[in-house]
Scaffold this motif. Structure first.
Motif, PDB file in Angstrom:
ATOM      1  N   GLN A   1       4.528   1.499   6.155  1.00  0.00           N
ATOM      2  CA  GLN A   1       5.699   1.919   6.928  1.00  0.00           C
ATOM      3  C   GLN A   1       5.311   2.359   8.337  1.00  0.00           C
ATOM      4  OE1 GLN A   1       7.772   4.905   4.693  1.00  0.00           O
ATOM      5  NE2 GLN A   1       8.633   3.446   3.190  1.00  0.00           N
ATOM      6  N   HIS A   2       4.146   3.030   8.437  1.00  0.00           N
ATOM      7  CA  HIS A   2       3.664   3.452   9.762  1.00  0.00           C
ATOM      8  C   HIS A   2       3.325   2.237  10.619  1.00  0.00           C
ATOM      9  CE1 HIS A   2       1.896   5.993  12.808  1.00  0.00           C
ATOM     10  NE2 HIS A   2       0.750   5.303  12.729  1.00  0.00           N
TER      11      HIS A   2
ATOM     12  N   THR B   1       6.573   0.639  11.758  1.00  0.00           N
ATOM     13  CA  THR B   1       7.193   1.410  12.859  1.00  0.00           C
ATOM     14  C   THR B   1       6.500   1.152  14.181  1.00  0.00           C
ATOM     15  OG1 THR B   1       7.808   3.122  11.259  1.00  0.00           O
ATOM     16  CG2 THR B   1       7.855   3.724  13.598  1.00  0.00           C
TER      17      THR B   1
END
Length: 626
Positions: free
Chosen positions: A9-10, A13
């Motif tokens: 997810q990082h 992003t």
């Protein structure tokens, strides 16, 4: 997306922040490079194909596909390197694939089929329709970075072209070395030639440096309007990095865009040059309107007489004139630029076409249009100058009329002001006259009261009596009277003043009481004469002169007997034994008013005291023996 780990997810992003893309596209790219953000960014910005079939998610890395293409021959390697340089210079305006899913591709296919059928049918019927972007199953969107207005996009394309070819536009050739290109040198975009110092064609082309045509910045529609407004030929150049012939067209040592003869011909004939890459929205729209099928593409446009149906109007002299000309595509050249002598987009082919066909056929008509436009502009300027002169004349006339109106108004106001001042002055003088008459009437009442009350009968033969011969002013004769040494100077002045009362005022009608106040005798007169105690002696003398309106002067030696209260005649030097006294009127213009029309005492007239006035022929120096 809920099944992603925190690390994934990082990474997702970070990639979305870099590309400003959609989550499913970024996730597909990250999954293809094992969630490496750096490789994903390089894949999108550096090595992603600009056009072509869509990339299926979770497919092998496009980097490995590009590595397999490097095994081609040397010529292909040169083309690939040139194409890479062009893509790096043009990175701010590229499109990158959005990696659609299989479901989106399946849903897009019917729309693509329907739009193709509609375009085909409407194209045959020559009916313009809005362009529907379903040409392939790829979904493109522009990068959000950088300005997207047509002028900025064209300016970026020209900068990238200068960097790729190592040439410079003509307008900047006089100040910028060949091969240099920077945002500072380019200056702001405008709908004119690229900013810079205009260079003489003979000097610039003789230096042997690589030159590009002087591209005009703006949108395609703005260029068409400029072509119509200035009645010039317009050259439209469209390229696509997906065609191998474009590299030959731009970057070959003797390419079309840098050919000195072709560039000089465009420059000397003031041909408007505009170009772009079809990956840009405006250039792609121009390609659709010009019905481009392959690249590179060169088209020449200019105003031409209308063909087919022509509406004719008859002028006053009977000659027929056609309607205004229309913008026409003069010629279209597209495809490869080699071999140089026969290729449709080679410099020699385009130069020969311009010199032998297009310019001789089009320039005379455009010159007639420009001449007509100049005549219209001259007539318009003449009309504007006449209108301006008429307006100036009308303005001056209005100003003169306004000045006259203002002058008349000032005169009327000045006349009214003078009349008002004269009226106020007359009113003031009238008030002063009435006040003076009132005061004179009050004063006359005091004088008559003084004559009745303060003038005592003469006592002749008294011991020490002072005999005075008094000469009246204005030829009214003189009177002789004896005064007691105890009599005051006020009684002498009252006696002389009684001789000046008009003869028509009978003594029998004199008042027996003072006109005002409670004092009696000489004290009442002195109270009317006295000035306030705060005033000086000169002020007191002026008050006495204003009351009596005359002064007494000894004849010889000449000396004034100034009035003073409580002063006896015996205490005044020069009066003992008798003397001659002359009455002199004070010059205030009131002698006639006080005397009236009748003399106070005529020759031989009887005085109130019974003393006979002497004739004017008598010697004024009589002694007591007289």
């Amino acid at each position: 997306m809920d099944a992603l780990t925190a690390t994934q997810q990082h990474a997702l992003t970070q990639l979305q922040a870099i590309t400003n893309g959609e989550a499913d596209v970024a996730q597909s790219v990250l999954e293809s490079v094992d969630w490496d953000v750096q490789k994903a960014a390089e894949l999108i910005f550096d090595t992603a194909p600009i056009a072509g079939p869509s990339v299926t998610p979770r497919s092998p890395s496009p980097l490995r596909t590009m590595e397999s293409l490097e095994l081609d021959d040397s010529r292909q390697g040169e083309r690939q390197a040139s194409r890479s340089r062009s893509r790096r210079a043009y990175s701010l305006m590229r499109y990158f694939p959005s990696y659609p899913t299989s479901l989106l591709s399946l849903l897009a296919y019917p729309l693509h089929l329907i739009s193709s059928i509609f375009r085909f049918v409407f194209g045959i019927l020559r009916i313009p329709i809005p362009q529907l972007r379903f040409a392939s199953l790829n979904f493109y969107r522009p990068l959000p970075s950088g300005p997207s207005d047509p002028r900025s996009v064209t300016d970026r394309w020209v900068r990238a072209l200068e960097e790729e070819t190592g040439a410079v536009c003509i307008s900047r050739a006089g100040v910028t070395p060949a091969g240099a290109s920077s945002g500072t040198d380019a200056g702001p975009s405008s709908l004119t030639s690229r900013p810079g110092v205009s260079a003489d064609s003979g000097e610039v082309f003789d230096e042997g440096r690589k030159l590009l045509p002087d591209f005009t910045l703006g949108s395609y529609e703005e260029i068409l309007r400029l072509c119509q407004r200035e009645a010039k030929i317009t050259c439209v150049i469209l390229v696509s990095e997906e065609h191998d012939d474009v590299t030959e067209f731009k970057s070959r040592p003797r390419s079309t865009l840098t050919d000195p003869a072709f560039v000089k011909l465009l420059h000397e004939n003031e041909i408007i040059v505009w170009g772009g890459d079809v990956r840009d929205k405006d250039a792609w729209s121009a390609a659709q309107k010009l019905q481009v099928t392959t690249y590179p593409f060169v088209a020449f446009l200019a105003l031409q007489p209308r063909r087919g149906t022509r509406s004719v109007s008859t002028s006053t002299n009977g000659n027929s004139t056609s309607t205004s000309p229309t913008l026409t595509i003069l010629s279209r050249h597209q495809g490869h630029c080699t071999p140089p002598l026969t290729a449709p987009t080679s410099a020699s082919t385009l130069t020969s076409h311009l010199t032998s066909q297009l310019l001789p056929r089009v320039l005379p008509f455009l010159e007639r249009i420009r001449t007509t436009a100049r005549e219209r502009e001259r007539d318009r300027m003449l009309r504007e100058e006449q209108d301006r002169a008429f307006k100036d004349s009308a303005r001056r006339d209005r100003e003169r009329i306004q000045e006259k109106i203002e002058e008349e108004r000032r005169k009327v106001e000045e006349g009214r002001r003078r009349e008002e001042e004269e009226r106020l002055e007359k009113e003031r003088l009238e008030r002063e006259r009435l006040e003076a008459e009132r005061q004179e009437g009050v004063k006359m009442e005091w004088r008559r009261w003084s004559r009745r009350t303060l003038v005592k009968p003469e006592t002749k033969g008294a011991a020490g009596a002072i005999r005075l011969a008094i000469r009246l002013p204005g030829g009214d004769g003189r009177t002789i009277r004896q005064f007691s040494p105890d009599d005051t100077l006020t009684s002498l002045y009252v006696y002389v003043d009684s001789q000046l009362i008009p003869s028509n005022l009978s003594p029998s009608s004199d008042p027996v009481t003072p006109p005002s106040g409670t004092l009696t005798g000489e004290a009442a007169i002195e109270s009317q004469i006295h000035a306030p105690q705060s005033e000086t002696e000169d002020t007191s003398k002026a008050a006495a002169d204003a009351w009596w309106d005359f002064k007494l002067v000894l004849a010889y030696p000449r000396r004034e007997l100034a009035w003073a209260p409580h002063t006896t005649l015996g205490s005044i030097d020069g009066l003992k034994g008798g003397t001659q006294i002359v009455v002199e009127k004070i010059g205030n213009g009131k002698s006639k008013e006080r005397g009236g029309s009748a003399s106070p005492r005529g020759a031989g007239a009887a005085s109130p005291t019974g003393i006979t006035a002497q004739n004017d022929d008598d010697d004024e120096y009589d002694t007591e023996s007289d």
